[in-house]
Scaffold this active site. Structure first.
Site, PDB file in Angstrom:
ATOM      1  N   GLU A 195       0.823  -1.219   0.000  1.00  0.00           N
ATOM      2  CA  GLU A 195       0.000   0.000   0.000  1.00  0.00           C
ATOM      3  C   GLU A 195       0.854   1.265   0.000  1.00  0.00           C
ATOM      4  O   GLU A 195       0.525   2.266   0.635  1.00  0.00           O
ATOM      5  CB  GLU A 195      -0.961   0.017   1.191  1.00  0.00           C
ATOM      6  N   GLY A 196       1.951   1.219  -0.731  1.00  0.00           N
ATOM      7  CA  GLY A 196       2.861   2.353  -0.811  1.00  0.00           C
ATOM      8  C   GLY A 196       3.956   2.198   0.220  1.00  0.00           C
ATOM      9  O   GLY A 196       3.719   2.359   1.419  1.00  0.00           O
TER      10      GLY A 196
END
Length: 610
Positions: A454-455
Site C-alpha cells: 500500500e505504498g
C-alpha cells in the site's frame, strides 16, 4: 502456544473518557453510539478474535494457502471462520444501513479491525480488502452496482480486491500496461497482468469483485505514458448482470500464489486478465478540446479513496501486530527466570528472578506498550476527524486537512514501529523467540510486509513532504501546528502536567523548524526533501503520539484524584506517557539534525559503484 488478549478496556477508555463519544452525537453515525452499545460491540468482537481467529493464526501460517490446478484453497478452518465472521456482521459495521450495513462510525470498525488483525492478520485482510473495495463501489459505482453488487460484498457473500500493481509498475502508475478497450454496449474488455493481489483468489466466497486500474487507449489505439488515460474498473471473477445474478466465469485467471516471508495464509496472487469484461467506475470522462490535455478520470477519486482507506488499515496492522507481540512478551518475561535483579535477588528462595526485574527488559516492554497505546489514541482521534469532515461543523475543512496530513504518518510510522516492537518482543524470548513453536517469530515475519505494501514507507514520506506540506499554501501543517500548539498553550502552566507538556512542546518546536527548513530548501533542491523525508515523517509521528500521551496523562492525573477502583490502569498510563517523553521525544533534535544534512553526500555516491 501464542496468546492474544483483546484490549477492550483501552478502547473503551479512549472512546468514552478521552474522546467522549457521547458528546459527538451531531457527527454522522454517532447519534446512537452509547457506552453500552460500544461495550457490547467491542466485547463480542474481542471474544471472536480471541476464540475463533487467534487459534487459526499459527496453524494457518504453518499450512499456508494451496494452489492446485488453477484453484486456491485457504488453510483449514478459514472458510468456517469466514462464514461466522460474515454472519456476525463484522465486515458490515460501517456500511450504510440501506445496503445491509450497521451504519457505525469509522472509530468502531477501526477498533474491531485492530483486534481481528492482532488475532490473525492473514485472515483479517480478506474482509478488510473487501471493505475497501465495496467502499469504492458505493462511492463511484452505478446504482445497480451499489444495490446488487456492493450489498453482497457487505454481507460477506462475495469478496473484493484491489488490483493496482503490475510486474513493471508499482508506485509509478505511468508505467502501467493494463488496458481497457470500450465495447459497443458501454462495457470494456480489460487485458493485462496484476501482481501481489491480496485475496486475488480464495475459496471463502462465491464471487470476487476486483477493483482494477487500467489505461484506456486513445482513438488511434495508443496508450499514453502519463496518468491522463488511467481509469477505475469493476471486474468480477464471475460475470454479473444488473440484478446481481452470477453467470459464467469471466476471463480472469490466477497465474499462481506467491511464496512469502509472512502472512502465508493470505492468498497473494498473480491475476491475468484476458479481455475480461469490465465496467468503468465514475462519470464518463469529458473528451478534451483540441489542443487541450486529457485529464484523469473522475472515477480515479474512488481509487484514491480506496487506497487511503487501505493505508489507514495497514497502519493499524502495525499497531495490531505490536499489541499481540507485546501480549506474548509480557507473559514470557513473567514466566522465564534468568539471573538476579541488579539491586539484589527479588526472590532469594528461587534459583533466579523473573526476567521482568531487569531494566533493559522493562525498556523493551515499555517501548512496545507506549507505542501501542499512544498510536491507538492517535488513530482514534484521526477517525473523529474523518467524521467531522463529513459533518456540518465549522471546523470540517480543518478536520479534512488533518486527516489527509496524518494518513501517510499513520501508515509509515505505525508500521515501522510495529515491526520494531515485534522484534523487541521476540528479543524478550532470547533464543526461544527464534523457535517457531513459540509463535512470536511469526509476528516479526507478518509485520514486515506492512512497511512495504500500500505504498512503501519511503513513498509515504515523500507524499507527506512533497505533497501534503505544500498543498493549499501549507494549510495542513499550519492547521496541525495550530491544533497541537493550542492545546499545549492551554496546559503549559499546569505544573502537574509539566513532565508531559514541556517535552511535546519541545518536539513541536523542532517539527515547526523542520517544516520551515523544507519550505526553504526543498524547493531549491528537491533531493534535500527526498533525503530528509523519512526522518521528517518519523519526527511528526513521535510528536503526534507524544501529544496523545500528554492528553492521556492529563486525563489519568485527573482520574487518580478521586482514587478510582481501577487506579492501576491510570497509573500505568502515566508510566507509559513518561517513557515516551523520556525515551522517544529526545529523538526529535537528532532527526532534525539529519534532515539538515541535506542530500549532497547521498547523491555523491556514484550509481556505478559496486
Amino acid at each position: 502456544m501464542p496468546v492474544y488478549r483483546a484490549p477492550v478496556q483501552d478502547f473503551l477508555f479512549l472512546m468514552n473518557e478521552l474522546f467522549e463519544v457521547e458528546k459527538q452525537r451531531d457527527l454522522p453515525k454517532f447519534a446512537d453510539l452509547s457506552p453500552d452499545l460500544l461495550d457490547d460491540i467491542l466485547t463480542n468482537a474481542g471474544k471472536f478474535a480471541e476464540q475463533v481467529l487467534q487459534p487459526l493464526n499459527q496453524s494457518g501460517d504453518e499450512e499456508g494457502c494451496h494452489f492446485e490446478n488453477g484453484v486456491v484453497r485457504t488453510p483449514k478452518g478459514f472458510k468456517e471462520a469466514y462464514k461466522q465472521f460474515s454472519e456476525a456482521g463484522w465486515g458490515a459495521l460501517t456500511a450504510p444501513s440501506k445496503f445491509g450495513g450497521a451504519d457505525m462510525p469509522m472509530m468502531v470498525s477501526t477498533a474491531v479491525g485492530e483486534m481481528m488483525t492482532s488475532a490473525n492478520q492473514a485472515f483479517a485482510m480478506y474482509p478488510g480488502l473487501t471493505s475497501a473495495a465495496y467502499g469504492a463501489l458505493l462511492g463511484t459505482g452505478q446504482p445497480w452496482m451499489k444495490e446488487n453488487i456492493a450489498t453482497k460484498m457487505i454481507s460477506g457473500e462475495w469478496a473484493g480486491t484491489m488490483c493496482l500493481t503490475e510486474p513493471g509498475c508499482g508506485t509509478d502508475l505511468r508505467l502501467m500496461k493494463t488496458k481497457a478497450v470500450e465495447q459497443p454496449d458501454g462495457t470494456y474488455k480489460l487485458s493485462g497482468t496484476k501482481i501481489f493481489i491480496s485475496g486475488g483468489d480464495q475459496d471463502l466466497t462465491d464471487n470476487i469483485i476486483h477493483m482494477v486500474i487500467a489505461k484506456i487507449p486513445d482513438e488511434n489505439g495508443k496508450i499514453a505514458d502519463d496518468l491522463s488515460t488511467v481509469n477505475f474498473f469493476m471486474v468480477p471473477k464471475f460475470l454479473v448482470d444488473e440484478t446481481g445474478k452470477m453467470g459464467a466465469k469471466n476471463s480472469v485467471n490466477t497465474g499462481g500464489i506467491e511464496k512469502k516471508m509472512g502472512i502465508k495464509a493470505q492468498a497473494t496472487c498473480v491475476l491475468n486478465f484476458d479481455e475480461a469484461k469490465a465496467w468503468r467506475l465514475g462519470p464518463k470522462p469529458v473528451p478534451p478540446k483540441p489542443g487541450e490535455k486529457r485529464s484523469a478520470s473522475a472515477g480515479m477519486a474512488g481509487m484514491f479513496g480506496m487506497m487511503n482507506a487501505a493505508r489507514m488499515g495497514v497502519g493499524l496492522q502495525g499497531v495490531a501486530i505490536a499489541q499481540v507481540a507485546l501480549d506474548n512478551a509480557w507473559d514470557y518475561v513473567h514466566e522465564r527466570r534468568v539471573g538476579h535483579a541488579l539491586t539484589g535477588p527479588k526472590e532469594p528462595d528461587k534459583s533466579a528472578d523473573l526476567e521482568i526485574v531487569h531494566p533493559d527488559v522493562r525498556r523493551m516492554i515499555l517501548h512496545c506498550r507506549s507505542f501501542v497505546e499512544g498510536a491507538r489514541a492517535l488513530a482514534m482521534w484521526t477517525t473523529i476527524n474523518h467524521a467531522i469532515q463529513d459533518s456540518d461543523r465549522a471546523d470540517k475543512d480543518q478536520a479534512a486537512l488533518l486527516a489527509d496530513l496524518l494518513t501517510p504518518v499513520i501508515k509509515a510510522f505505525f508500521t515501522d514501529m510495529g515491526f520494531e516492537c515485534a522484534n523487541m518482543a521476540m528479543q524478550c524470548y532470547g533464543g526461544h523467540g527464534y523457535i517457531r513453536d513459540n509463535g512470536v517469530e511469526q509476528f516479526v515475519r507478518d509485520a514486515r510486509i506492512n512497511q512495504t505494501y500500500e505504498g512503501a514507507n519511503g513513498v509515504q514520506a515523500m507524499d507527506l513532504v512533497g505533497r501534503k506540506l505544500g498543498r493549499k499554501g501549507g494549510a495542513a501543517p499550519m492547521a496541525y501546528l495550530g491544533v497541537v500548539g493550542g492545546w499545549l498553550a492551554e496546559n503549559e502552566k499546569d505544573d502537574a502536567l509539566a513532565a508531559y507538556v514541556k517535552p511535546v512542546k519541545r518536539g513541536l518546536d523542532i517539527l515547526q523548524q523542520a517544516t520551515l527548513w523544507f519550505a526553504q530548501h526543498g524547493l531549491q533542491n528537491p533531493n534535500d526533501a527526498g533525503a530528509g523525508a523519512v526522518d521528517y515523517l518519523r519526527l511528526m509521528g513521535i510528536v503526534s503520539v507524544g501529544w496523545m500521551w500528554a492528553r492521556m496523562a492529563k486525563l489519568a492525573t485527573e482520574k487518580l484524584k478521586s482514587n478510582p477502583p481501577n487506579a492501576q490502569f491510570y497509573q500505568d498510563k502515566l508510566v507509559s506517557a513518561k517513557y515516551w517523553m523520556e525515551r522517544m521525544i529526545p529523538e526529535c533534535p537528532m532527526l532534525f539534525e539529519r534532515i539538515q544534512a541535506g542530500s549532497a553526500n547521498l547523491m555523491a555516491l556514484e550509481q556505478a559503484t559496486a
